[in-house]
Design a protein around this motif. Structure first.
Motif, PDB file in Angstrom:
ATOM      1  N   VAL A  12      17.150  56.886 -49.370  1.00  0.00           N
ATOM      2  CA  VAL A  12      16.982  58.240 -48.817  1.00  0.00           C
ATOM      3  C   VAL A  12      16.760  58.154 -47.307  1.00  0.00           C
ATOM      4  N   GLY A  13      15.968  57.187 -46.870  1.00  0.00           N
ATOM      5  CA  GLY A  13      15.694  57.028 -45.443  1.00  0.00           C
ATOM      6  C   GLY A  13      16.926  56.681 -44.620  1.00  0.00           C
ATOM      7  N   ARG A  14      17.855  55.933 -45.202  1.00  0.00           N
ATOM      8  CA  ARG A  14      19.095  55.567 -44.495  1.00  0.00           C
ATOM      9  C   ARG A  14      20.138  56.684 -44.548  1.00  0.00           C
ATOM     10  N   ALA A  15      19.970  57.608 -45.466  1.00  0.00           N
ATOM     11  CA  ALA A  15      20.966  58.669 -45.666  1.00  0.00           C
ATOM     12  C   ALA A  15      20.923  59.677 -44.521  1.00  0.00           C
ATOM     13  N   THR A  16      22.028  60.343 -44.330  1.00  0.00           N
ATOM     14  CA  THR A  16      22.089  61.473 -43.429  1.00  0.00           C
ATOM     15  C   THR A  16      21.747  62.711 -44.236  1.00  0.00           C
ATOM     16  N   VAL A  17      20.883  63.571 -43.695  1.00  0.00           N
ATOM     17  CA  VAL A  17      20.538  64.804 -44.398  1.00  0.00           C
ATOM     18  C   VAL A  17      21.821  65.575 -44.681  1.00  0.00           C
ATOM     19  N   GLY A  18      21.986  66.013 -45.926  1.00  0.00           N
ATOM     20  CA  GLY A  18      23.173  66.748 -46.328  1.00  0.00           C
ATOM     21  C   GLY A  18      24.365  65.859 -46.637  1.00  0.00           C
ATOM     22  N   SER A  19      24.149  64.538 -46.712  1.00  0.00           N
ATOM     23  CA  SER A  19      25.268  63.617 -46.932  1.00  0.00           C
ATOM     24  C   SER A  19      25.818  63.703 -48.346  1.00  0.00           C
ATOM     25  N   ASP A  20      26.956  63.067 -48.542  1.00  0.00           N
ATOM     26  CA  ASP A  20      27.548  62.959 -49.870  1.00  0.00           C
ATOM     27  C   ASP A  20      26.627  62.134 -50.767  1.00  0.00           C
ATOM     28  N   PRO A  21      26.805  62.214 -52.085  1.00  0.00           N
ATOM     29  CA  PRO A  21      25.978  61.417 -52.997  1.00  0.00           C
ATOM     30  C   PRO A  21      26.023  59.924 -52.651  1.00  0.00           C
ATOM     31  N   LEU A  22      24.871  59.276 -52.826  1.00  0.00           N
ATOM     32  CA  LEU A  22      24.733  57.852 -52.516  1.00  0.00           C
ATOM     33  C   LEU A  22      24.284  57.091 -53.742  1.00  0.00           C
ATOM     34  N   ALA A  23      24.952  56.001 -54.032  1.00  0.00           N
ATOM     35  CA  ALA A  23      24.544  55.154 -55.160  1.00  0.00           C
ATOM     36  C   ALA A  23      23.410  54.243 -54.721  1.00  0.00           C
ATOM     37  N   TRP A  24      22.522  53.922 -55.666  1.00  0.00           N
ATOM     38  CA  TRP A  24      21.475  52.919 -55.434  1.00  0.00           C
ATOM     39  C   TRP A  24      21.393  52.028 -56.667  1.00  0.00           C
ATOM     40  N   ALA A  25      20.938  50.812 -56.463  1.00  0.00           N
ATOM     41  CA  ALA A  25      20.766  49.874 -57.570  1.00  0.00           C
ATOM     42  C   ALA A  25      19.607  48.944 -57.241  1.00  0.00           C
ATOM     43  N   ASN A  26      18.852  48.588 -58.255  1.00  0.00           N
ATOM     44  CA  ASN A  26      17.727  47.687 -58.094  1.00  0.00           C
ATOM     45  C   ASN A  26      17.943  46.457 -58.969  1.00  0.00           C
ATOM     46  N   PRO A  27      18.343  45.332 -58.382  1.00  0.00           N
ATOM     47  CA  PRO A  27      18.572  44.136 -59.187  1.00  0.00           C
ATOM     48  C   PRO A  27      17.296  43.593 -59.836  1.00  0.00           C
ATOM     49  N   SER A  28      16.121  43.953 -59.292  1.00  0.00           N
ATOM     50  CA  SER A  28      14.855  43.484 -59.877  1.00  0.00           C
ATOM     51  C   SER A  28      14.564  44.112 -61.230  1.00  0.00           C
ATOM     52  N   THR A  29      15.001  45.372 -61.412  1.00  0.00           N
ATOM     53  CA  THR A  29      14.710  46.073 -62.673  1.00  0.00           C
ATOM     54  C   THR A  29      15.957  46.354 -63.498  1.00  0.00           C
ATOM     55  N   GLY A  30      17.137  46.257 -62.881  1.00  0.00           N
ATOM     56  CA  GLY A  30      18.368  46.587 -63.578  1.00  0.00           C
ATOM     57  C   GLY A  30      18.672  48.082 -63.576  1.00  0.00           C
ATOM     58  N   ALA A  53      19.713  51.784 -61.900  1.00  0.00           N
ATOM     59  CA  ALA A  53      20.647  52.261 -60.885  1.00  0.00           C
ATOM     60  C   ALA A  53      20.730  53.771 -60.994  1.00  0.00           C
ATOM     61  N   GLY A  54      21.316  54.401 -59.990  1.00  0.00           N
ATOM     62  CA  GLY A  54      21.464  55.849 -60.039  1.00  0.00           C
ATOM     63  C   GLY A  54      22.230  56.354 -58.843  1.00  0.00           C
ATOM     64  N   VAL A  55      22.225  57.681 -58.714  1.00  0.00           N
ATOM     65  CA  VAL A  55      22.912  58.342 -57.615  1.00  0.00           C
ATOM     66  C   VAL A  55      21.961  59.368 -57.015  1.00  0.00           C
ATOM     67  N   ILE A  56      21.768  59.276 -55.713  1.00  0.00           N
ATOM     68  CA  ILE A  56      21.001  60.295 -54.999  1.00  0.00           C
ATOM     69  C   ILE A  56      21.986  61.402 -54.675  1.00  0.00           C
ATOM     70  N   GLU A  57      21.760  62.559 -55.290  1.00  0.00           N
ATOM     71  CA  GLU A  57      22.732  63.647 -55.210  1.00  0.00           C
ATOM     72  C   GLU A  57      22.494  64.586 -54.045  1.00  0.00           C
ATOM     73  N   GLN A  58      21.253  64.717 -53.616  1.00  0.00           N
ATOM     74  CA  GLN A  58      20.941  65.652 -52.540  1.00  0.00           C
ATOM     75  C   GLN A  58      19.874  65.037 -51.649  1.00  0.00           C
ATOM     76  N   VAL A  59      20.060  65.152 -50.340  1.00  0.00           N
ATOM     77  CA  VAL A  59      19.027  64.797 -49.371  1.00  0.00           C
ATOM     78  C   VAL A  59      18.908  65.979 -48.424  1.00  0.00           C
ATOM     79  N   ARG A  60      17.712  66.575 -48.405  1.00  0.00           N
ATOM     80  CA  ARG A  60      17.464  67.763 -47.576  1.00  0.00           C
ATOM     81  C   ARG A  60      16.221  67.533 -46.719  1.00  0.00           C
ATOM     82  N   PRO A  61      16.117  68.241 -45.604  1.00  0.00           N
ATOM     83  CA  PRO A  61      14.884  68.146 -44.826  1.00  0.00           C
ATOM     84  C   PRO A  61      13.709  68.557 -45.712  1.00  0.00           C
ATOM     85  N   GLY A  62      12.587  67.872 -45.578  1.00  0.00           N
ATOM     86  CA  GLY A  62      11.404  68.197 -46.373  1.00  0.00           C
ATOM     87  C   GLY A  62      10.908  69.600 -46.089  1.00  0.00           C
TER      88      GLY A  62
END
Length: 93
Positions: free
Chosen positions: A21-39, A41-50
């Motif tokens: 979320v911190g690396r994303a641009t506010v209002g950006s397209d969906p971003l995938a994330w994955a955590n190899p430590s836990t297995g 994964a998901g998609v961040i669908e919305q990032v908006r100003p708090g």
């Protein structure tokens, strides 16, 4: 001489999501994330100003796919000492 092996501390899903979320641009397209430590994964669908948090915080919506199934979470990520952290209890671990 007995040597103890230290295992690296696993990275939590909260940490991976907050940093994405911190690396994303506010209002950006969906971003995938994955955590190899836990297995997980998901998609961040919305990032908006708090809306209720100052200091550059961002509201977000993400999915999380794990062995327990797929879930969705709303959360708030805020900058904190050079990294990003999820504020409050979002249900993510």
């Amino acid at each position: 001489m007995l040597r103890l092996l230290r295992r690296p501390v696993p990275i939590t899903d909260q940490t991976v999501i907050a940093e994405t979320v911190g690396r994303a641009t506010v209002g950006s397209d969906p971003l995938a994330w994955a955590n190899p430590s836990t297995g997980s994964a998901g998609v961040i669908e919305q990032v908006r100003p708090g809306t209720n948090n100052p200091n550059g915080c961002r509201d977000f919506v993400t999915s999380k796919q794990s062995l327990e199934g797929v879930t969705r979470f709303n959360g708030v990520a805020c900058p904190s000492d050079g990294s990003w952290k999820i504020n409050g209890s979002s249900g993510l671990h």
